[in-house]
Design a protein around this motif. Structure first.
Motif, PDB file in Angstrom:
ATOM      1  N   GLN A 190       0.779  -1.238   0.000  1.00  0.00           N
ATOM      2  CA  GLN A 190       0.000   0.000   0.000  1.00  0.00           C
ATOM      3  C   GLN A 190       0.814   1.294   0.000  1.00  0.00           C
ATOM      4  O   GLN A 190       0.447   2.258  -0.658  1.00  0.00           O
ATOM      5  CB  GLN A 190      -0.955   0.008   1.208  1.00  0.00           C
ATOM      6  CG  GLN A 190      -2.068  -1.022   1.100  1.00  0.00           C
ATOM      7  CD  GLN A 190      -2.906  -0.831  -0.150  1.00  0.00           C
ATOM      8  OE1 GLN A 190      -3.495   0.229  -0.371  1.00  0.00           O
ATOM      9  NE2 GLN A 190      -2.972  -1.877  -0.977  1.00  0.00           N
ATOM     10  N   ASN A 191       1.912   1.336   0.735  1.00  0.00           N
ATOM     11  CA  ASN A 191       2.619   2.609   0.928  1.00  0.00           C
ATOM     12  C   ASN A 191       3.551   2.887  -0.252  1.00  0.00           C
ATOM     13  O   ASN A 191       4.760   2.648  -0.200  1.00  0.00           O
ATOM     14  CB  ASN A 191       3.395   2.595   2.237  1.00  0.00           C
ATOM     15  CG  ASN A 191       3.873   3.985   2.644  1.00  0.00           C
ATOM     16  OD1 ASN A 191       3.384   4.999   2.135  1.00  0.00           O
ATOM     17  ND2 ASN A 191       4.814   4.041   3.571  1.00  0.00           N
ATOM     18  N   ILE A 192       2.962   3.379  -1.318  1.00  0.00           N
ATOM     19  CA  ILE A 192       3.673   3.623  -2.575  1.00  0.00           C
ATOM     20  C   ILE A 192       3.494   5.071  -3.018  1.00  0.00           C
ATOM     21  O   ILE A 192       2.405   5.636  -2.895  1.00  0.00           O
ATOM     22  CB  ILE A 192       3.133   2.703  -3.695  1.00  0.00           C
ATOM     23  CG1 ILE A 192       3.451   1.227  -3.381  1.00  0.00           C
ATOM     24  CG2 ILE A 192       3.717   3.080  -5.060  1.00  0.00           C
ATOM     25  CD1 ILE A 192       2.816   0.261  -4.372  1.00  0.00           C
ATOM     26  N   GLU A 193       4.582   5.661  -3.518  1.00  0.00           N
ATOM     27  CA  GLU A 193       4.484   6.908  -4.274  1.00  0.00           C
ATOM     28  C   GLU A 193       4.810   6.594  -5.722  1.00  0.00           C
ATOM     29  O   GLU A 193       5.652   5.750  -6.009  1.00  0.00           O
ATOM     30  CB  GLU A 193       5.416   7.988  -3.723  1.00  0.00           C
ATOM     31  CG  GLU A 193       6.894   7.688  -3.861  1.00  0.00           C
ATOM     32  CD  GLU A 193       7.778   8.872  -3.479  1.00  0.00           C
ATOM     33  OE1 GLU A 193       7.257   9.864  -2.916  1.00  0.00           O
ATOM     34  OE2 GLU A 193       9.000   8.804  -3.746  1.00  0.00           O
ATOM     35  N   LEU A 194       4.125   7.274  -6.633  1.00  0.00           N
ATOM     36  CA  LEU A 194       4.310   7.032  -8.060  1.00  0.00           C
ATOM     37  C   LEU A 194       4.873   8.281  -8.720  1.00  0.00           C
ATOM     38  O   LEU A 194       4.299   9.371  -8.594  1.00  0.00           O
ATOM     39  CB  LEU A 194       2.979   6.660  -8.728  1.00  0.00           C
ATOM     40  CG  LEU A 194       3.024   6.431 -10.240  1.00  0.00           C
ATOM     41  CD1 LEU A 194       3.915   5.248 -10.590  1.00  0.00           C
ATOM     42  CD2 LEU A 194       1.619   6.224 -10.800  1.00  0.00           C
ATOM     43  N   ILE A 195       6.002   8.114  -9.414  1.00  0.00           N
ATOM     44  CA  ILE A 195       6.664   9.241 -10.073  1.00  0.00           C
ATOM     45  C   ILE A 195       6.889   8.867 -11.536  1.00  0.00           C
ATOM     46  O   ILE A 195       7.548   7.877 -11.845  1.00  0.00           O
ATOM     47  CB  ILE A 195       8.001   9.582  -9.400  1.00  0.00           C
ATOM     48  CG1 ILE A 195       7.790   9.815  -7.893  1.00  0.00           C
ATOM     49  CG2 ILE A 195       8.623  10.821 -10.039  1.00  0.00           C
ATOM     50  CD1 ILE A 195       9.070  10.005  -7.127  1.00  0.00           C
ATOM     51  N   ILE A 196       6.315   9.672 -12.417  1.00  0.00           N
ATOM     52  CA  ILE A 196       6.417   9.422 -13.857  1.00  0.00           C
ATOM     53  C   ILE A 196       6.936  10.669 -14.559  1.00  0.00           C
ATOM     54  O   ILE A 196       6.469  11.787 -14.282  1.00  0.00           O
ATOM     55  CB  ILE A 196       5.053   9.051 -14.472  1.00  0.00           C
ATOM     56  CG1 ILE A 196       4.406   7.891 -13.715  1.00  0.00           C
ATOM     57  CG2 ILE A 196       5.205   8.695 -15.941  1.00  0.00           C
ATOM     58  CD1 ILE A 196       3.014   7.553 -14.213  1.00  0.00           C
TER      59      ILE A 196
END
Length: 319
Positions: A31-37
């Motif tokens: 669950q503890n995710i950051e998404l960087i694109i």
């Protein structure tokens, strides 16, 4: 709460696939995710497709960053992605591939309990341009009949070509990687390792291979013998451009030789110094780096490369 994991995606001209890639991260059991694109100067509608996912990403991730830029290339884009990340771990995924739902959770559970390891990864299945599971024949062409296939997964292909079990202690070791890259896609990396290895560089354009060589100087790697990733095989794969792959591999190996010549061997694992002093680096020994080339050559072309390799061996042994 478990550690924050940064999923970083360098996106370029993958309008057909990028949303499926993002959705695979949304679907993660961890669950503890950051998404960087970062959209690296796409000429199609990749940036628009990314923006269409904004709302669902706001609802799912601890933090998300979407940016677009003029084309800078993969190495510079990866460096920027890492600089924007805040997690303890990095999960790298191309904008046309797919992570299995439990991939990050399984890899995190291992790394978080094994500080001597800096990377872990599972096996990759192949998928085609329509996301259908497929396999490879002897010339790396798509085969849909598993019984007729030569390679049923990327891990299967890599193990056969490198001739050792990935469950052995040879996996991810510097002397094994010095022969050729054998790490599948879909890996989780301890971010702190970049403090030791530095940044990606265009001088080593095969960025995955450069990364594995550097990590193996300082830490171990772990392989899970299960499918945790879907590696898309289609006409625009860089790996299908054999001449380009040969040039990128050779350039990356040349840069690795430069690194070794300027390396403080007191700071790395003993195996690195042993490899260097025993003359197994391809430039020191005078033997062309052909292993990776062979895996990307058509069957009928392999004979020529093997003859060249054998000729160089004979030339070297005369001295």
């Amino acid at each position: 709460m478990n550690d924050l994991i940064s999923v970083i995606i360098p996106a370029c001209n993958h309008e057909k696939y990028v949303q499926e890639t993002i959705q695979s991260i949304i679907n993660q059991t961890y669950q503890n995710i950051e998404l960087i694109i970062i959209d690296d100067g796409s000429k199609d509608s990749t940036w628009q497709k990314i923006q269409e996912m904004k709302q669902v990403c706001e609802n799912r991730f601890s933090r998300f960053v979407f940016e677009t830029q003029e084309n800078q290339g993969t190495c510079k884009t990866l460096n920027k992605l890492i600089s924007l990340s805040q997690g303890e771990y990095l999960y790298l995924i191309a904008s046309d591939d797919i992570a299995k739902p439990d991939a990050i959770e399984k890899e995190y559970n291992f790394l978080s309990k094994n500080p001597n390891y800096a990377l872990c990864v599972g096996d990759d299945e192949f998928i085609d341009s329509e996301s259908k599971v497929c396999y490879w024949d002897n010339e790396l062409n798509i085969e849909y009949d598993k019984k007729k296939a030569i390679y049923i997964s990327f891990g299967n292909f890599l193990q056969k070509n490198h001739n050792f079990s990935f469950l052995s202690n040879k996996f991810g070791r510097y002397d094994s990687l010095n022969i050729g890259n054998h790490i599948p896609n879909g890996y989780l990396v301890r971010k702190s390792i970049f403090e030791k290895i530095g940044q990606f560089t265009p001088d080593a354009p095969l960025e995955d291979y450069w990364l594995m060589l550097q990590i193996s100087k300082y830490a171990k790697m772990k392989y899970f013998d299960e499918i945790l990733f879907s590696y898309r095989w289609h006409n625009t794969n860089t790996a299908q451009n054999r001449e380009k792959m040969i040039n990128m591999t050779n350039k990356t190996k040349e840069y690795e030789e430069y690194i070794l010549e300027n390396l403080d061997f007191n700071t790395v694992l003993p195996i690195v110094k042993n490899v260097y002093e025993n003359g197994t680096c391809y430039k020191k020994q005078g033997i062309p780096f052909v292993f990776e080339i062979l895996t990307y050559r058509k069957k009928q072309e392999k004979i020529k490369i093997i003859k060249l390799f054998n000729k160089e061996i004979k030339r070297y042994t005369k001295h």
